[in-house]
Design a protein around this motif. Structure first.
Motif, PDB file in Angstrom:
ATOM      1  N   VAL A  22       0.845  -1.197   0.000  1.00 57.32           N
ATOM      2  CA  VAL A  22       0.000   0.000   0.000  1.00 57.32           C
ATOM      3  C   VAL A  22       0.881   1.247   0.000  1.00 57.32           C
ATOM      4  O   VAL A  22       1.868   1.317   0.731  1.00 57.32           O
ATOM      5  CB  VAL A  22      -0.927   0.011   1.237  1.00 57.32           C
ATOM      6  CG1 VAL A  22      -1.846   1.230   1.205  1.00 57.32           C
ATOM      7  CG2 VAL A  22      -1.737  -1.285   1.315  1.00 57.32           C
ATOM      8  N   ALA A  23       0.530   2.235  -0.808  1.00 58.45           N
ATOM      9  CA  ALA A  23       1.302   3.476  -0.915  1.00 58.45           C
ATOM     10  C   ALA A  23       0.481   4.656  -0.395  1.00 58.45           C
ATOM     11  O   ALA A  23      -0.640   4.889  -0.847  1.00 58.45           O
ATOM     12  CB  ALA A  23       1.712   3.731  -2.363  1.00 58.45           C
ATOM     13  N   LEU A  24       1.079   5.400   0.555  1.00 60.83           N
ATOM     14  CA  LEU A  24       0.405   6.551   1.156  1.00 60.83           C
ATOM     15  C   LEU A  24       1.366   7.730   1.243  1.00 60.83           C
ATOM     16  O   LEU A  24       2.575   7.579   1.063  1.00 60.83           O
ATOM     17  CB  LEU A  24      -0.081   6.201   2.570  1.00 60.83           C
ATOM     18  CG  LEU A  24      -1.023   5.007   2.706  1.00 60.83           C
ATOM     19  CD1 LEU A  24      -1.188   4.642   4.167  1.00 60.83           C
ATOM     20  CD2 LEU A  24      -2.371   5.307   2.063  1.00 60.83           C
ATOM     21  N   HIS A  25       0.808   8.897   1.537  1.00 60.12           N
ATOM     22  CA  HIS A  25       1.604  10.085   1.844  1.00 60.12           C
ATOM     23  C   HIS A  25       1.150  10.617   3.208  1.00 60.12           C
ATOM     24  O   HIS A  25       1.124   9.896   4.183  1.00 60.12           O
ATOM     25  CB  HIS A  25       1.464  11.150   0.746  1.00 60.12           C
ATOM     26  CG  HIS A  25       2.370  10.948  -0.412  1.00 60.12           C
ATOM     27  ND1 HIS A  25       1.994  10.250  -1.545  1.00 60.12           N
ATOM     28  CD2 HIS A  25       3.652  11.341  -0.626  1.00 60.12           C
ATOM     29  CE1 HIS A  25       3.003  10.215  -2.406  1.00 60.12           C
ATOM     30  NE2 HIS A  25       4.020  10.881  -1.871  1.00 60.12           N
ATOM     31  N   SER A  26       0.811  11.889   3.269  1.00 61.97           N
ATOM     32  CA  SER A  26       0.439  12.545   4.516  1.00 61.97           C
ATOM     33  C   SER A  26      -0.907  12.027   5.036  1.00 61.97           C
ATOM     34  O   SER A  26      -1.809  11.701   4.258  1.00 61.97           O
ATOM     35  CB  SER A  26       0.364  14.059   4.272  1.00 61.97           C
ATOM     36  OG  SER A  26      -0.023  14.740   5.416  1.00 61.97           O
ATOM     37  N   ILE A  27      -1.021  11.956   6.370  1.00 64.97           N
ATOM     38  CA  ILE A  27      -2.257  11.497   7.019  1.00 64.97           C
ATOM     39  C   ILE A  27      -2.676  12.553   8.036  1.00 64.97           C
ATOM     40  O   ILE A  27      -2.023  12.724   9.072  1.00 64.97           O
ATOM     41  CB  ILE A  27      -2.053  10.130   7.689  1.00 64.97           C
ATOM     42  CG1 ILE A  27      -1.655   9.084   6.632  1.00 64.97           C
ATOM     43  CG2 ILE A  27      -3.322   9.700   8.424  1.00 64.97           C
ATOM     44  CD1 ILE A  27      -1.184   7.777   7.202  1.00 64.97           C
ATOM     45  N   VAL A  78       2.400  -4.845   3.047  1.00 65.08           N
ATOM     46  CA  VAL A  78       3.418  -3.856   3.387  1.00 65.08           C
ATOM     47  C   VAL A  78       2.746  -2.493   3.254  1.00 65.08           C
ATOM     48  O   VAL A  78       2.391  -2.084   2.155  1.00 65.08           O
ATOM     49  CB  VAL A  78       4.649  -3.924   2.458  1.00 65.08           C
ATOM     50  CG1 VAL A  78       5.743  -2.983   2.959  1.00 65.08           C
ATOM     51  CG2 VAL A  78       5.178  -5.354   2.353  1.00 65.08           C
ATOM     52  N   ILE A  79       2.545  -1.820   4.371  1.00 65.11           N
ATOM     53  CA  ILE A  79       1.955  -0.480   4.361  1.00 65.11           C
ATOM     54  C   ILE A  79       3.101   0.519   4.299  1.00 65.11           C
ATOM     55  O   ILE A  79       3.916   0.595   5.212  1.00 65.11           O
ATOM     56  CB  ILE A  79       1.099  -0.233   5.617  1.00 65.11           C
ATOM     57  CG1 ILE A  79      -0.012  -1.289   5.710  1.00 65.11           C
ATOM     58  CG2 ILE A  79       0.490   1.174   5.585  1.00 65.11           C
ATOM     59  CD1 ILE A  79      -0.788  -1.244   7.020  1.00 65.11           C
TER      60      ILE A  79
END
Length: 255
Positions: A22-27, A78-79
């Motif tokens: 999983v692909a993320l940026h700002s939370i 895989v986060i």
């Protein structure tokens, strides 16, 4: 399309076939742009993965498994998160702990400072100004099971750099992270999938096992290309059903 959450193993040989990265940026509590998600959406993602039996692994474990080393859970995930935002420490970590997941952080080192007084605010196109992590916070997250990997020294399109500068960015990032964290840094995520193909044949020299792009879909252990590993990105503008499909349905997150 078959539900990926139903059966991750090859029925003939029992070998694990698919890995969700999983692909993320700002939370943030409130999202300002599509590249960052809200705490509410992040918790939806974590609960969805937890309810469907997913367990965190590292990229190193994934790599080793494809080389015949070690085992993986039936539903591995895989986060990952790019850049190194302070909100990973303040917002994301408590929820990750609540649901029993860890995270892989790809750090842009130009933004990671030692002192609170020098904490950097990141200003890049398509993102609102956001404060970044301090090294003491990175080290604490690493002690809690976060896997710290490379996003380079500078946040940019390395394919536009002189080759020597591109090589230096990877080597220096790896060196600093390994010195600070005392753990192997062997994976690098390209900024916005801007791949520098000149470095593909230099991976052994660089000490890099895998380069990751930001998109591509759910990864396959039998066909994984370590030069361009795939991820499934999540954005705030996506509906809950779209997020569910991208994470759980093979093929839905391929773009």
């Amino acid at each position: 399309m078959a539900w990926l959450g139903f059966n991750l193993r090859n029925e003939t040989c029992g070998d694990l076939m698919y890995i969700l990265i999983v692909a993320l940026h700002s939370i943030e509590k409130e999202s300002k742009v599509k590249f960052e998600i809200t705490l509410e959406t992040f918790e939806y993602v974590l609960k969805l993965l937890s309810d469907n039996g997913y367990k965190s692994i590292t990229l190193g474990q994934f790599y080793d498994f494809t080389k015949g080393i070690g085992t993986l859970p039936d539903k591995p995930v895989v986060i990952t998160d790019d850049d190194g935002y302070q909100n990973i420490y303040t917002n994301a970590y408590p929820l990750l702990e609540k649901y029993g997941f860890s995270m892989t952080l790809f750090l842009s080192l130009e933004y990671i400072m030692e002192l609170t007084a020098n904490r950097v605010t990141m200003n890049v196109p398509f993102m609102p100004p956001r404060q970044m992590l301090l090294w003491k916070e990175v080290k604490e997250l690493a002690s809690k099971g976060f896997d710290i990997q490379s996003h380079g020294v500078y946040h940019g399109n390395y394919s536009t750099y002189q080759l020597d500068k591109s090589i230096w960015n990877i080597k220096r990032s790896k060196e600093v992270i390994e010195n600070e964290i005392q753990n192997e840094c062997a994976f690098h995520a390209w900024c916005n999938s801007n791949t520098d193909q000149r470095l593909w044949d230099k991976m052994p020299e660089l000490g890099i096992k895998g380069f990751l792009r930001y998109s591509g879909g759910i990864e396959n252990t039998s066909t994984v290309d370590w030069k361009a590993m795939k991820r499934v990105y999540i954005e705030e503008i996506m509906s809950r059903e779209t997020i569910r499909e991208r994470l759980l349905v093979k093929g839905a997150g391929d773009k």
